[in-house]
Scaffold this active site. Structure first.
Site, mmCIF file in Angstrom:
data_model
loop_
_atom_site.group_PDB
_atom_site.id
_atom_site.type_symbol
_atom_site.label_atom_id
_atom_site.label_comp_id
_atom_site.label_asym_id
_atom_site.label_seq_id
_atom_site.Cartn_x
_atom_site.Cartn_y
_atom_site.Cartn_z
ATOM 1 N N HIS A 83 56.577 -1.205 26.248
ATOM 2 C CA HIS A 83 55.726 -1.939 25.295
ATOM 3 C C HIS A 83 54.951 -0.954 24.410
ATOM 4 O O HIS A 83 54.829 -1.146 23.201
ATOM 5 C CB HIS A 83 54.704 -2.803 26.052
ATOM 6 C CG HIS A 83 55.257 -4.079 26.605
ATOM 7 N ND1 HIS A 83 55.865 -5.027 25.819
ATOM 8 C CD2 HIS A 83 55.246 -4.589 27.869
ATOM 9 C CE1 HIS A 83 56.232 -6.066 26.580
ATOM 10 N NE2 HIS A 83 55.871 -5.818 27.826
ATOM 11 N N HIS A 119 57.837 -0.124 32.471
ATOM 12 C CA HIS A 119 57.802 -1.392 31.730
ATOM 13 C C HIS A 119 56.711 -1.364 30.645
ATOM 14 O O HIS A 119 56.979 -1.598 29.466
ATOM 15 C CB HIS A 119 57.555 -2.541 32.718
ATOM 16 C CG HIS A 119 57.536 -3.898 32.095
ATOM 17 N ND1 HIS A 119 58.627 -4.729 32.098
ATOM 18 C CD2 HIS A 119 56.561 -4.574 31.432
ATOM 19 C CE1 HIS A 119 58.329 -5.855 31.462
ATOM 20 N NE2 HIS A 119 57.069 -5.791 31.057
ATOM 21 N N GLU A 120 55.500 -1.044 31.058
ATOM 22 C CA GLU A 120 54.386 -1.022 30.093
ATOM 23 C C GLU A 120 54.569 0.114 29.088
ATOM 24 O O GLU A 120 54.187 -0.002 27.930
ATOM 25 C CB GLU A 120 53.051 -0.915 30.822
ATOM 26 C CG GLU A 120 52.765 -2.036 31.840
ATOM 27 C CD GLU A 120 52.904 -3.442 31.278
ATOM 28 O OE1 GLU A 120 52.750 -3.618 30.048
ATOM 29 O OE2 GLU A 120 53.170 -4.378 32.069
ATOM 30 N N GLU A 128 59.081 -7.885 24.742
ATOM 31 C CA GLU A 128 59.600 -7.836 26.106
ATOM 32 C C GLU A 128 60.962 -7.138 26.143
ATOM 33 O O GLU A 128 61.311 -6.513 27.150
ATOM 34 C CB GLU A 128 59.691 -9.267 26.666
ATOM 35 C CG GLU A 128 59.790 -9.361 28.170
ATOM 36 C CD GLU A 128 58.520 -8.955 28.915
ATOM 37 O OE1 GLU A 128 57.453 -8.777 28.279
ATOM 38 O OE2 GLU A 128 58.598 -8.805 30.158
#
Lengths: 499, 499
Positions: free
Chosen positions: A267, A263-264, A293
């Site tokens: 980003h 997830h990170e 997101e």
């Protein structure tokens, strides 16, 4: 007074970006490296630097640039956009009287502490008076900014430029019904998913090694970043060539670290690949929370939770995993990491129920700002919606309305961007599928074409392109929840096997 | 304009300290954590923040405080000292015309790059024209500051307030003769010291664990600091409750890491124990380079290289050390870590010859600034002194005059503080011995009384006390090389066994 030239303006922005680099590094360090006794002064120093940045963004000098430069840059689209985003920041920050903003910041910081106490004592009434005042501030700020139609729209606009409840209401309505219906079907399904079989000891070092291997596959540039450990994972751009990822390791649930990292990492890929020409200007940032997101969720869910991803990674995974994992049958493993089970806590929610948690918050905060819901009635309203959409009723406020810090931190209008990003991700995924055989690429361990596609259509633009323009240029339409609904329906029908 | 009050002054200093905290963290990160692609922009950002700090320290606002506050604080010794140190910084920074200082900074930065090339090509002539200009700048700066007697004194004063060549010349003369004589005796000694027997593989993790155990014994507060890895070890105070130590690991020479850690740990103990009342002011810093170095060398040499220290730590050491170390006889080990052997490179020098390397640099830079030595004659002069004081002649400039970055970085007057710190350390060690049975404390693994003594007499004062006052109040006299000479004579007579 400095001359009002493009060169002087760029130098001025460079100065702001320098302070922001310092600020971001201090924030990263505060959450990863700092010894505990150093924290108090650090918080003070972060406050000091934030104030300096705020002053620079709203100064008379900035106003001169914004007022006088436009005629000089009519043929320069980059400079025009730069002036536009600076004007926006200027308006947002300068329209609030300084004394009022300072009072708000102080209140917010106090409210965050009270929120901790309220959680520890499971006593919402402690926080209630603070929430009332914070809502009051937010209503007034939105008035200062000059909202469209409803005060809540002014708040939404902070995080997702141009977004309004007129757009969101029908979209969330449709999504909510679709998701609730999927949840019912899954509840009624006879398919057994045993998520408990994954809860074996998995040493941190081995989890880290596997996480690194996945980040590497995603095309995360380790010469322009690093992976560290923290309590609440985040990614942070210190500069475009230094975008750091953090994760948390639960040695009895490897899913926390791996999905957190992916997830990170999503980003971080965004920030690493913004056009270097925008360096040291505010164009070198993500264009909105929703688009940001969409990048994290694209990788976490559409790639990281897919069957084909785990098929291609399973051998590697097992090479890092302890003995206890070696006998889990792959199909069981895949189902287990995708178990759907309504639960109280948003950040522990599965991929399917997650958006329902967001919609509940959206509906409630919209009513709070509109004044149609009173703070005292909030816990009850929360629990009612949980029961209605997810079929479970929180047994305490700590498991309910007190779980997130956002409102106590004075943030209203932020929550919907989580679900927005999810829908955008589904739309981008669909558009990418027209050009790339995604499953085949993942199967063959070649993630590069996906990354290149995202760079081309999303990353490189930074704040040069507005969020909705990104979506429209790629998909030919605006926000549309159908793609997410379709993706979730197909995926979970396959897992839970209804007709 | 802000009102000129003590409160406003303190707020102003707080602001400067906030920027300094950001700057120090960025410097630490640049040398420990940063990914390589992030370095370029980081250097720029560091430059930007340094400029901001320089501007704040020399602003009209600062001048108002310095001019108008003194009558208001006559009964407040802390405020008086604060004004004094700020005045000093103000004078030093504001007397140089801005354009000239900027040109100097640019030249210096270029010269550092050229120094690298000169080393790689072993070609001093590349660096020579830069050195000439840098010397020229230093001469002029000293003139702006208004030096006492000789321009070199103005440079010395930057690093060691009040120190002059009148004081240093006879002291270094005495020290030089004593050390040269000891070197001759050691060369003539028939005692065999086999330093090579320590050069076994010693894994980094185990070295780190042992280093941590020693830092812990010294009383370094890990809740207010941390130990990381770097290429050129340093300690850095980010704030008083966050003072970080770095070290370098050579897996085939454990001495590098352990003595590096103890040395930097000594610096860190100083900064961790400055009176908290001085927080967020320039009094919360070490009072001079010489006193700072006395703290690192006290721990590194007087404790860390002593026989009793290794006797008390040997069991622990062996518990971390690999098999190959287990059979080394303790006496041999102790002699090996204290081998004296004239060598070309300062930073690799042993405890005894080290000060001779410093004295050579002192004599040369003094002549360069005085104009009695020309840059073109520097390499020859360097080699002559090496031969004369240490009995060895460098075979190349890379092994000679090109080895240190200091001069290429425009730093003249800095080198002597290394030897000064060593003599101060010996004086402090002697004074401490009057009150504390140091060997007995070390033997019984109780380092606390030594730390407490240093806090009481040195650390807590920060910049509240001038360096020479610290030495005088503790020892009853000024700088005196006899204590160092006596310490070295006794120690090495015992090891090398002459009469």
């Amino acid at each position: 007074m400095t001359a009002v030239t493009v060169e002087a303006f760029k130098d001025y922005l460079k100065k702001i970006k320098s302070y922001e680099e310092a600020l971001h590094l201090m924030a990263w360090d505060l959450r990863t490296m700092i010894p505990k006794k150093g924290m108090d002064q650090r918080s003070e120093v972060i406050g000091q630097l934030s104030e300096t940045i705020h002053t620079l963004k709203t100064s008379t000098e900035m106003k001169h640039f914004l007022d006088e430069l436009p005629p000089q840059v009519e043929d320069d689209p980059v400079m025009k956009q730069l002036l536009k985003v600076c004007q926006k920041d200027y308006d947002r920050d300068s329209k609030i009287p300084t004394a009022e903003y300072t009072a708000f910041v102080t209140l917010r910081s106090k409210a965050e502490t009270v929120w901790q106490e309220a959680r520890e004592n499971d006593d919402f009434s402690l926080l209630a008076p603070y929430l009332e005042k914070l809502i009051d501030y937010n209503q007034r700020f939105s008035t200062y900014w000059g909202y469209h139609d409803k005060p809540y729209n002014g708040l939404l606009d902070q995080y997702e430029p141009g977004l309004t409840t007129d757009v969101l209401d029908p979209v969330f309505e449709k999504l909510k019904h679709a998701l609730s219906s999927l949840v019912s079907k899954i509840s009624a399904s006879s398919v057994e998913v045993d998520a408990g079989q994954l809860l074996h000891y998995f040493p941190k070092d081995a989890q880290r090694a596997f996480s690194l291997s996945v980040l590497d596959k995603m095309g995360y540039d380790f010469d322009a970043g690093r992976l560290d450990e923290t309590i609440h994972p985040f990614a942070i751009g210190i500069n475009q060539n230094d975008v750091r990822v953090t994760t948390r390791y639960d040695e009895y649930d490897f899913k926390t670290a791996i999905f957190g990292t992916i997830h990170e990492g999503g980003h971080a890929l965004y920030e690493q690949n913004i056009d270097p020409a925008f360096a040291m200007t505010p164009l070198a940032e993500g264009t909105s929370m929703g688009i940001h997101e969409s990048q994290s969720l694209f990788w976490e869910n559409f790639v990281g939770r897919s069957q084909v991803f785990w098929e291609s990674q399973y051998k590697t995974f097992l090479s890092y995993a302890p003995e206890a994992f070696q006998t889990i049958e792959f199909t069981e493993f895949y189902k287990a990491i995708n178990e759907v089970k309504p639960s109280f806590i948003r950040i522990e929610a599965d991929e399917l129920t997650y958006a329902l948690h967001i919609i509940i918050r959206y509906e409630l905060e919209k009513d709070l700002i509109q004044g149609t819901l009173q703070v005292k009635d909030l816990p009850e309203a929360w629990n009612d919606k949980m029961e209605s959409y997810l079929g479970i009723r929180p047994t305490s406020d700590t498991l309910g309305v007190l779980q997130d810090i956002h409102w106590a931190a004075g943030d209203f209008g932020y929550f919907p961007t989580y679900a927005l990003g999810y829908m955008y991700a589904a739309q981008l995924h669909d558009a990418m599928s027209q050009e790339i055989n995604i499953p085949m690429m993942i199967q063959s361990n070649d993630f590069e074409p996906m990354k290149a596609w995202l760079i081309e259509h999303v990353h490189r633009h930074g704040r040069m392109k507005e969020p909705l323009d990104i979506i429209k240029d790629v998909t030919g339409e605006g926000l549309n929840p159908s793609y997410l609904i379709q993706y979730l329906t197909e995926k979970y029908r396959a897992i839970y096997g209804w007709d």
